[in-house]
Scaffold this active site. Structure first.
Site, PDB file in Angstrom:
ATOM      1  N   GLU A 178      35.868  17.281  13.102  1.00 42.86           N
ATOM      2  CA  GLU A 178      34.795  16.576  13.798  1.00 42.86           C
ATOM      3  C   GLU A 178      35.319  15.710  14.946  1.00 42.86           C
ATOM      4  OE1 GLU A 178      32.467  14.489  10.907  1.00 42.86           O
ATOM      5  OE2 GLU A 178      31.652  16.342  10.061  1.00 42.86           O
ATOM      6  N   SER A 221      -8.959   5.118   0.878  1.00 44.38           N
ATOM      7  CA  SER A 221      -8.865   5.913  -0.339  1.00 44.38           C
ATOM      8  C   SER A 221      -9.500   7.284  -0.149  1.00 44.38           C
ATOM      9  CB  SER A 221      -9.556   5.177  -1.483  1.00 44.38           C
ATOM     10  OG  SER A 221      -9.297   5.809  -2.714  1.00 44.38           O
ATOM     11  N   HIS A 223     -15.273   2.527  -1.967  1.00 44.17           N
ATOM     12  CA  HIS A 223     -14.137   1.684  -1.566  1.00 44.17           C
ATOM     13  C   HIS A 223     -14.356   1.096  -0.180  1.00 44.17           C
ATOM     14  CE1 HIS A 223     -10.981   1.608  -4.552  1.00 44.17           C
ATOM     15  NE2 HIS A 223     -11.183   2.886  -4.817  1.00 44.17           N
ATOM     16  N   ASN A 237      -6.340  -3.707   4.526  1.00 45.94           N
ATOM     17  CA  ASN A 237      -7.161  -3.101   5.573  1.00 45.94           C
ATOM     18  C   ASN A 237      -6.288  -2.580   6.713  1.00 45.94           C
ATOM     19  OD1 ASN A 237      -6.429  -5.333   7.124  1.00 45.94           O
ATOM     20  ND2 ASN A 237      -8.353  -6.406   6.781  1.00 45.94           N
ATOM     21  N   HIS A 297      39.584   8.533  11.905  1.00 44.15           N
ATOM     22  CA  HIS A 297      39.321   8.771  10.495  1.00 44.15           C
ATOM     23  C   HIS A 297      40.530   9.448   9.834  1.00 44.15           C
ATOM     24  CE1 HIS A 297      35.253   7.786  11.571  1.00 44.15           C
ATOM     25  NE2 HIS A 297      34.789   8.028  10.343  1.00 44.15           N
ATOM     26  N   GLN A 354     -14.986   6.966  -5.126  1.00 41.99           N
ATOM     27  CA  GLN A 354     -14.083   6.754  -3.998  1.00 41.99           C
ATOM     28  C   GLN A 354     -14.831   6.283  -2.772  1.00 41.99           C
ATOM     29  OE1 GLN A 354     -10.657   6.907  -4.278  1.00 41.99           O
ATOM     30  NE2 GLN A 354     -11.377   7.012  -6.386  1.00 41.99           N
ATOM     31  N   GLU A 386      -4.799  12.016  -1.859  1.00 42.31           N
ATOM     32  CA  GLU A 386      -4.318  10.898  -2.666  1.00 42.31           C
ATOM     33  C   GLU A 386      -4.610  11.152  -4.150  1.00 42.31           C
ATOM     34  OE1 GLU A 386      -5.043   6.046  -2.994  1.00 42.31           O
ATOM     35  OE2 GLU A 386      -6.482   7.329  -1.953  1.00 42.31           O
ATOM     36  N   HIS A 387      -5.864  11.449  -4.460  1.00 41.41           N
ATOM     37  CA  HIS A 387      -6.283  11.763  -5.828  1.00 41.41           C
ATOM     38  C   HIS A 387      -6.833  13.180  -5.880  1.00 41.41           C
ATOM     39  CE1 HIS A 387      -7.165   7.348  -5.261  1.00 41.41           C
ATOM     40  NE2 HIS A 387      -6.390   7.289  -6.339  1.00 41.41           N
ATOM     41  N   TYR A 441       1.023  -7.486  -1.603  1.00 36.75           N
ATOM     42  CA  TYR A 441      -0.241  -7.812  -0.951  1.00 36.75           C
ATOM     43  C   TYR A 441      -1.390  -7.362  -1.837  1.00 36.75           C
ATOM     44  CZ  TYR A 441      -3.775  -8.630   2.562  1.00 36.75           C
ATOM     45  OH  TYR A 441      -4.869  -9.131   3.243  1.00 36.75           O
ATOM     46  N   GLN A 488      -1.273 -11.880   9.128  1.00 37.95           N
ATOM     47  CA  GLN A 488      -0.479 -13.114   9.064  1.00 37.95           C
ATOM     48  C   GLN A 488       0.293 -13.217   7.758  1.00 37.95           C
ATOM     49  OE1 GLN A 488      -3.790 -12.876   9.330  1.00 37.95           O
ATOM     50  NE2 GLN A 488      -4.871 -14.421   8.128  1.00 37.95           N
ATOM     51  N   ASP A 495      -6.801   4.592 -12.199  1.00 40.66           N
ATOM     52  CA  ASP A 495      -6.913   3.360 -11.413  1.00 40.66           C
ATOM     53  C   ASP A 495      -6.644   2.124 -12.256  1.00 40.66           C
ATOM     54  OD1 ASP A 495      -7.352   4.150  -8.844  1.00 40.66           O
ATOM     55  OD2 ASP A 495      -9.513   3.802  -8.853  1.00 40.66           O
TER      56      ASP A 495
END
Length: 427
Positions: free
Chosen positions: A407, A229, A254, A206, A412, A251, A319-320, A121, A183, A353
């Protein structure tokens, strides 16, 4: 920008976790519609939400050629060099099969197999992201994935940004569809008349895209539920205020939910950075978005020591993380939780980046405590293989049977013991 003493815990929890039930309901309705009506639902949603009336979903070869022919030559070279860096770094991550010999001519193996098909995506809307194309597509291709698909929302003229199409060609992707939002995720997960289903979906988007990925997880694999971000910066009085402010705003631009946090041991730097943020905000093209981010999710914290600053970052698990201190490498060694770390004055976050070669698809919302950025491992499966010779089995089966009965799994035990019976000749 707010300035506070570092006394309380810092939290990055926001966005997807705060999504209201209406958003969840909308995403589920979209997914159900795509499952039922396929391409027709995709055309309808693209017209409704993107304002584009399409006659076909797939990007044509002619569109690809036109995008490349009309694109700035220097930018093509820049994208090609960035792609080469990304490819070189990710090649180093490629795993080899493991072949482990046991006694008595037996062995076990660990087989690495690429996924058959992945969907990537690429966000649209407020900006085009050719870097996301490179960061998602190149690791998949290096891993050996046979079918790599891109989906991205078109503009009102029914086209994708030329930069996205050029980046796709550089990466080696030719199957591209003009569809975005929840979608697009549904189409990748369940398939339509035009878009065959994939095995895994990666790439940021998003909140609707994030929620859709959460809904289809299990039908397909996903990379992560990506939130807005975020950046944290550890700095001392050796840092330059204008540079730190610029990094925070990088940042913040974004989106309005992005988070920019500075943790510093210098009260003087804190005050200067706050001033610089205000000065630079006025000159930033995306200043409305950046201001909303800074006001709602930005803060400067003054720490009483570097140890306290590091402790706060490990709680934050951003994240960063940028480290702009007198001895940045020593500080970095004490950081346990961060998606990516940028060490020193000249390693600002955009270096990662776009160009250095490391991946910029990273864990958000403090999930760096337990997860990693996108890598080759996201596009392969690992399968164990076992071969026991008769001699090896004869030595080991009593032990295996005893463990099975421990067990209370008699079936088994009998399964492994069944080979010990004298079956005589088979007619």
């Amino acid at each position: 920008m707010k300035i506070a003493k570092l006394t309380d815990k810092i939290s990055l929890q926001r966005s997807v976790e705060q999504a209201n039930e209406q958003h969840v309901s909308t995403v589920r309705e979209v997914i159900a519609n795509v499952q039922k009506n396929g391409d027709r639902a995709l055309f309808d949603y693209t017209k409704q939400w993107d304002g584009a009336t399409l006659s076909s979903l797939r990007v044509t070869e002619q569109e690809m050629e036109e995008a490349y022919a009309n694109f700035d030559e220097q930018l093509v070279k820049d994208l090609e060099e960035a792609a080469a860096n990304i490819r070189a770094f990710h090649i180093q991550q490629v795993r080899q099969d493991i072949d482990f010999s046991l006694a008595k001519n037996s062995y076990i193996k660990y087989k690495i197999t690429p996924l058959d098909a992945v969907g990537l995506y690429v966000p649209g809307g407020t900006a085009a992201y050719p870097s996301s194309v490179l960061m998602n597509a190149i690791p998949a291709i290096v891993a050996g994935v046979e079918r790599v698909v891109i989906v991205s929302p078109p503009s009102k003229d029914g086209k994708l940004p030329a930069s996205v199409l050029v980046a796709a060609q550089i990466a080696g992707v030719t199957e591209i569809y003009k569809v975005g939002g929840a979608q697009a995720i549904a189409a990748l997960a369940y398939g339509t008349e035009t878009i065959p289903a994939v095995d895994k979906i990666t790439g940021p988007g998003n909140s609707y895209v994030a929620l859709a990925k959460r809904e289809v997880f299990g039908k397909v694999a996903i990379d992560m539920i990506a939130g807005p971000s975020e950046i944290a910066i550890i700095a001392d009085d050796t840092a330059y205020a204008d540079e730190v402010a610029a990094d925070l705003l990088a940042q913040a631009e974004h989106d309005q939910f992005a988070s920019s946090v500075l943790i510093t041991t210098s009260e003087g730097l804190a005050k200067e950075v706050a001033k610089q943020v205000e000065i630079q905000l006025k000159q930033l093209p995306r200043k409305e978005i950046a201001r909303a981010s800074i006001e709602n999710f930005g803060c400067i914290y003054i720490a009483e020591s570097m140890e306290k600053a590091i402790e706060a970052v490990n709680e934050l698990a951003p994240e960063h993380l940028e480290i702009i201190t007198e001895q940045p490498e020593q500080v970095s060694e004490k950081v346990k939780h961060a998606g990516a770390i940028f060490i020193g004055r000249f390693s600002s976050e955009p270096v990662g980046d776009y160009f250095a070669g490391t991946n910029h698809v990273l864990p958000t919302n403090s999930t760096a405590r337990f997860s990693s950025g996108l890598c080759i491992d996201d596009f392969v499966k690992k399968t164990s293989i076992v071969y026991y010779s008769e001699e090896m089995w004869n030595e080991q089966y009593p032990k295996i049977a005893r463990l099975a009965r421990l067990e209370q799994l008699e079936g088994h035990a009998r399964s492994v013991e069944s080979r010990s019976w004298d079956k005589g000749e088979v007619n």
